[in-house]
Design a protein around this motif. Sequence first.
Motif, PDB file in Angstrom:
ATOM      1  N   GLY A 181       0.213  -6.456 -15.013  1.00 28.39           N
ATOM      2  CA  GLY A 181      -0.781  -6.806 -15.995  1.00 28.39           C
ATOM      3  C   GLY A 181      -0.200  -6.852 -17.386  1.00 28.39           C
ATOM      4  N   ALA A 182      -1.009  -7.315 -18.357  1.00 20.52           N
ATOM      5  CA  ALA A 182      -0.514  -7.450 -19.722  1.00 20.52           C
ATOM      6  C   ALA A 182      -1.658  -7.312 -20.711  1.00 20.52           C
ATOM      7  N   ASP A 183      -1.280  -6.942 -21.928  1.00 22.90           N
ATOM      8  CA  ASP A 183      -2.197  -6.807 -23.056  1.00 22.90           C
ATOM      9  C   ASP A 183      -1.587  -7.573 -24.215  1.00 22.90           C
ATOM     10  N   LEU A 184      -2.126  -8.766 -24.495  1.00 22.13           N
ATOM     11  CA  LEU A 184      -1.648  -9.618 -25.580  1.00 22.13           C
ATOM     12  C   LEU A 184      -2.531  -9.411 -26.802  1.00 22.13           C
ATOM     13  N   ARG A 185      -1.890  -9.183 -27.947  1.00 19.38           N
ATOM     14  CA  ARG A 185      -2.607  -9.057 -29.208  1.00 19.38           C
ATOM     15  C   ARG A 185      -2.010 -10.066 -30.180  1.00 19.38           C
ATOM     16  N   CYS A 186      -2.848 -10.913 -30.756  1.00 20.36           N
ATOM     17  CA  CYS A 186      -2.319 -11.905 -31.686  1.00 20.36           C
ATOM     18  C   CYS A 186      -3.410 -12.345 -32.642  1.00 20.36           C
ATOM     19  N   THR A 187      -2.985 -12.951 -33.739  1.00 15.42           N
ATOM     20  CA  THR A 187      -3.894 -13.529 -34.716  1.00 15.42           C
ATOM     21  C   THR A 187      -3.958 -15.026 -34.466  1.00 15.42           C
ATOM     22  N   VAL A 188      -5.178 -15.552 -34.318  1.00 15.91           N
ATOM     23  CA  VAL A 188      -5.347 -16.950 -33.925  1.00 15.91           C
ATOM     24  C   VAL A 188      -5.794 -17.788 -35.115  1.00 15.91           C
ATOM     25  N   GLY A 189      -5.556 -19.075 -34.994  1.00  8.72           N
ATOM     26  CA  GLY A 189      -5.989 -20.038 -35.984  1.00  8.72           C
ATOM     27  C   GLY A 189      -6.087 -21.404 -35.337  1.00  8.72           C
ATOM     28  N   ALA A 190      -6.474 -22.397 -36.128  1.00  2.75           N
ATOM     29  CA  ALA A 190      -6.593 -23.749 -35.586  1.00  2.75           C
ATOM     30  C   ALA A 190      -5.276 -24.174 -34.951  1.00  2.75           C
ATOM     31  N   PRO A 229     -16.576 -17.103 -29.702  1.00  2.00           N
ATOM     32  CA  PRO A 229     -16.483 -17.156 -31.163  1.00  2.00           C
ATOM     33  C   PRO A 229     -15.405 -16.234 -31.715  1.00  2.00           C
ATOM     34  N   VAL A 230     -14.515 -16.793 -32.493  1.00  2.00           N
ATOM     35  CA  VAL A 230     -13.503 -15.992 -33.187  1.00  2.00           C
ATOM     36  C   VAL A 230     -13.023 -16.800 -34.388  1.00  2.00           C
ATOM     37  N   ASP A 231     -13.178 -16.240 -35.564  1.00  3.43           N
ATOM     38  CA  ASP A 231     -12.785 -16.938 -36.782  1.00  3.43           C
ATOM     39  C   ASP A 231     -11.273 -17.076 -36.865  1.00  3.43           C
ATOM     40  N   ALA A 232     -10.833 -18.157 -37.499  1.00  5.66           N
ATOM     41  CA  ALA A 232      -9.413 -18.314 -37.789  1.00  5.66           C
ATOM     42  C   ALA A 232      -8.941 -17.147 -38.646  1.00  5.66           C
ATOM     43  N   GLY A 233      -7.765 -16.636 -38.311  1.00  5.11           N
ATOM     44  CA  GLY A 233      -7.228 -15.492 -39.016  1.00  5.11           C
ATOM     45  C   GLY A 233      -7.630 -14.155 -38.436  1.00  5.11           C
ATOM     46  N   SER A 234      -8.379 -14.171 -37.323  1.00  3.75           N
ATOM     47  CA  SER A 234      -8.830 -12.937 -36.683  1.00  3.75           C
ATOM     48  C   SER A 234      -7.920 -12.566 -35.524  1.00  3.75           C
ATOM     49  N   GLU A 235      -7.893 -11.255 -35.232  1.00  9.12           N
ATOM     50  CA  GLU A 235      -7.104 -10.790 -34.095  1.00  9.12           C
ATOM     51  C   GLU A 235      -7.912 -10.892 -32.808  1.00  9.12           C
ATOM     52  N   VAL A 236      -7.232 -11.281 -31.765  1.00  9.30           N
ATOM     53  CA  VAL A 236      -7.806 -11.362 -30.429  1.00  9.30           C
ATOM     54  C   VAL A 236      -6.938 -10.540 -29.489  1.00  9.30           C
ATOM     55  N   ARG A 237      -7.582  -9.829 -28.565  1.00  8.55           N
ATOM     56  CA  ARG A 237      -6.850  -9.162 -27.488  1.00  8.55           C
ATOM     57  C   ARG A 237      -7.189  -9.840 -26.169  1.00  8.55           C
ATOM     58  N   VAL A 238      -6.170 -10.054 -25.373  1.00  5.35           N
ATOM     59  CA  VAL A 238      -6.336 -10.675 -24.064  1.00  5.35           C
ATOM     60  C   VAL A 238      -5.734  -9.730 -23.029  1.00  5.35           C
ATOM     61  N   ILE A 239      -6.589  -9.109 -22.226  1.00  6.87           N
ATOM     62  CA  ILE A 239      -6.156  -8.193 -21.177  1.00  6.87           C
ATOM     63  C   ILE A 239      -6.051  -8.984 -19.883  1.00  6.87           C
ATOM     64  N   ILE A 240      -4.877  -8.977 -19.272  1.00  3.88           N
ATOM     65  CA  ILE A 240      -4.581  -9.836 -18.127  1.00  3.88           C
ATOM     66  C   ILE A 240      -4.336  -8.973 -16.894  1.00  3.88           C
ATOM     67  N   ASP A 241      -5.053  -9.266 -15.824  1.00  2.47           N
ATOM     68  CA  ASP A 241      -4.876  -8.584 -14.547  1.00  2.47           C
ATOM     69  C   ASP A 241      -4.995  -9.631 -13.453  1.00  2.47           C
ATOM     70  N   ALA A 242      -4.600  -9.287 -12.257  1.00  8.77           N
ATOM     71  CA  ALA A 242      -4.769 -10.209 -11.138  1.00  8.77           C
ATOM     72  C   ALA A 242      -6.253 -10.497 -10.958  1.00  8.77           C
ATOM     73  N   GLY A 243      -6.631 -11.767 -11.060  1.00  8.58           N
ATOM     74  CA  GLY A 243      -8.008 -12.163 -10.796  1.00  8.58           C
ATOM     75  C   GLY A 243      -8.951 -12.115 -11.972  1.00  8.58           C
ATOM     76  N   VAL A 244      -8.524 -11.612 -13.126  1.00  9.76           N
ATOM     77  CA  VAL A 244      -9.443 -11.519 -14.259  1.00  9.76           C
ATOM     78  C   VAL A 244      -8.680 -11.409 -15.573  1.00  9.76           C
ATOM     79  N   VAL A 245      -9.231 -12.060 -16.595  1.00 13.14           N
ATOM     80  CA  VAL A 245      -8.771 -11.933 -17.967  1.00 13.14           C
ATOM     81  C   VAL A 245      -9.960 -11.461 -18.796  1.00 13.14           C
ATOM     82  N   GLU A 246      -9.746 -10.458 -19.644  1.00 10.30           N
ATOM     83  CA  GLU A 246     -10.784  -9.996 -20.565  1.00 10.30           C
ATOM     84  C   GLU A 246     -10.321 -10.274 -21.988  1.00 10.30           C
ATOM     85  N   ILE A 247     -11.187 -10.945 -22.752  1.00  3.69           N
ATOM     86  CA  ILE A 247     -10.883 -11.346 -24.121  1.00  3.69           C
ATOM     87  C   ILE A 247     -11.810 -10.583 -25.056  1.00  3.69           C
ATOM     88  N   SER A 248     -11.267 -10.037 -26.139  1.00  2.30           N
ATOM     89  CA  SER A 248     -12.105  -9.298 -27.078  1.00  2.30           C
ATOM     90  C   SER A 248     -11.687  -9.578 -28.512  1.00  2.30           C
TER      91      SER A 248
END
Length: 449
Positions: free
Chosen positions: A330-339, A378-397
């Motif tokens: 599994g994985a935990d991705l943290r990043c700041t997103v934009g257009a 919904p997530v504004d440009a310049g905001s942090e997003v976390r993506v939790i990755i597991d077999a069969g499911v992704v959780e985005i926050s």
Amino acid sequence: MNAHELRPAFHFTACEGWINDPLGVTWKDGQYHLFYQYVPGRTTWASNCHWGHATSPDMIAWSEQGIAVAPGEGDDGVWSGSIATGADGAATMFYTSVTEPDIGIGTVRAATPDDENWNSWTKGEKLMTAPDPSVAAYRDPFVFRDGEQWRMFVGAGLTGGTAAAVSYSSPDLSEWTLDGIAAQRSGTETDPVWTGTMWECPQLFEIDGSHILVTSIWEDDVLHYVAYGVGTYADGKFAARSWGQLSYGKSYYAPSFFTDKDGAPSLIFWVRGVISPKGQWASALSIPHTLTLDGDTLVATPHTDLAAYSQPVQLEQVDGNLFEAELSNGADLRCTVGAGTVISLATLDEALVTLRHDGDSLAVTAAGNPDFADALFPVDAGSEVRVIIDAGVVEISGRQGIMAVPLPIVDSPVTLSVANASAQQLFTIQRPPASSAGSGRKAALAGQP
């Protein structure tokens, strides 16, 4: 079960059968107890639900304990509810007893544990049902301490299309008094969010001096999303000053509120659509989330218990602003997103899920899943997003909400790609020990034994 079956590593699934709503999460004697709606022997929902039981030291490594309460003794189904623990440590389960054919209107019934392990419970009397003909749907008791007494909210739908919670009070968890409607909102109100014509699993709690009512939005047997009101509570009545939407997409539903061992307010969700590749089990439960308030926005963040299984790793720069990593766990991705940000998971043969930011939100597409064809998160440009990755499911926050995306469980390498994002961090999440996570679970993303 098949010792080589693929399944999520750190999202609870039953060894076999169907599960839905998580229930009654309680920290007791050095471990968490989790209950959940369970239908053994099939992979689709049926009305003859049981309460399954699991335990964990940390809400990640769950051990399945079997059936705590089953239909019978006047119950055709043992549906959702909650557990209240008194100051003396004595616990009482309150659940929805349903009988065919009118399963839409339940009856609240109590049960008490047979021992300190909470593995089996003895049913008590049936306590109350819909108070009058204007209540067209009635289920999901939630019991909490309210000053010097106990309070119960029961989810309801009123004739005419109004969602509501019915309020009761008790001095001792045995004798209950009907106090009327605790909160209600018409199904015609849509600003800023529609809250349906019946509230399932309404739950009230307090954060930083504000009260929050979290509820699952239902109408005509269609399960929608999780919404919440922020406001004030007194004398069995909740008054919202604002309403918001917590979950997006068609997976999260029916969260269960609890406080963790340190007292932090938390939620755990049912994750719809996660399916055994060999047809042995269906549905999963989310990782736990810690709750905070940012103004009147309820923010759900992956619980820190996940950190014990996490290690930082490097994304490899492939070209310019494109970074990749091959995932075997599994994985935990943290990043700041934009257009222009694009996050994707893919095998050598197909894309599993793609998240594309258009400047205002992420469009989430899961291959072959019509419920996630450009589903908006919904997530504004310049905001942090976390993506939790597991077999069969992704959780985005993120600050503005959460989304779960069910995926096929594949037996091949999976590549994570991140393009045009900033401040990205990646953590690999090791699976819990097999003896804790469930006998014989094979839980890697890429078919690791």
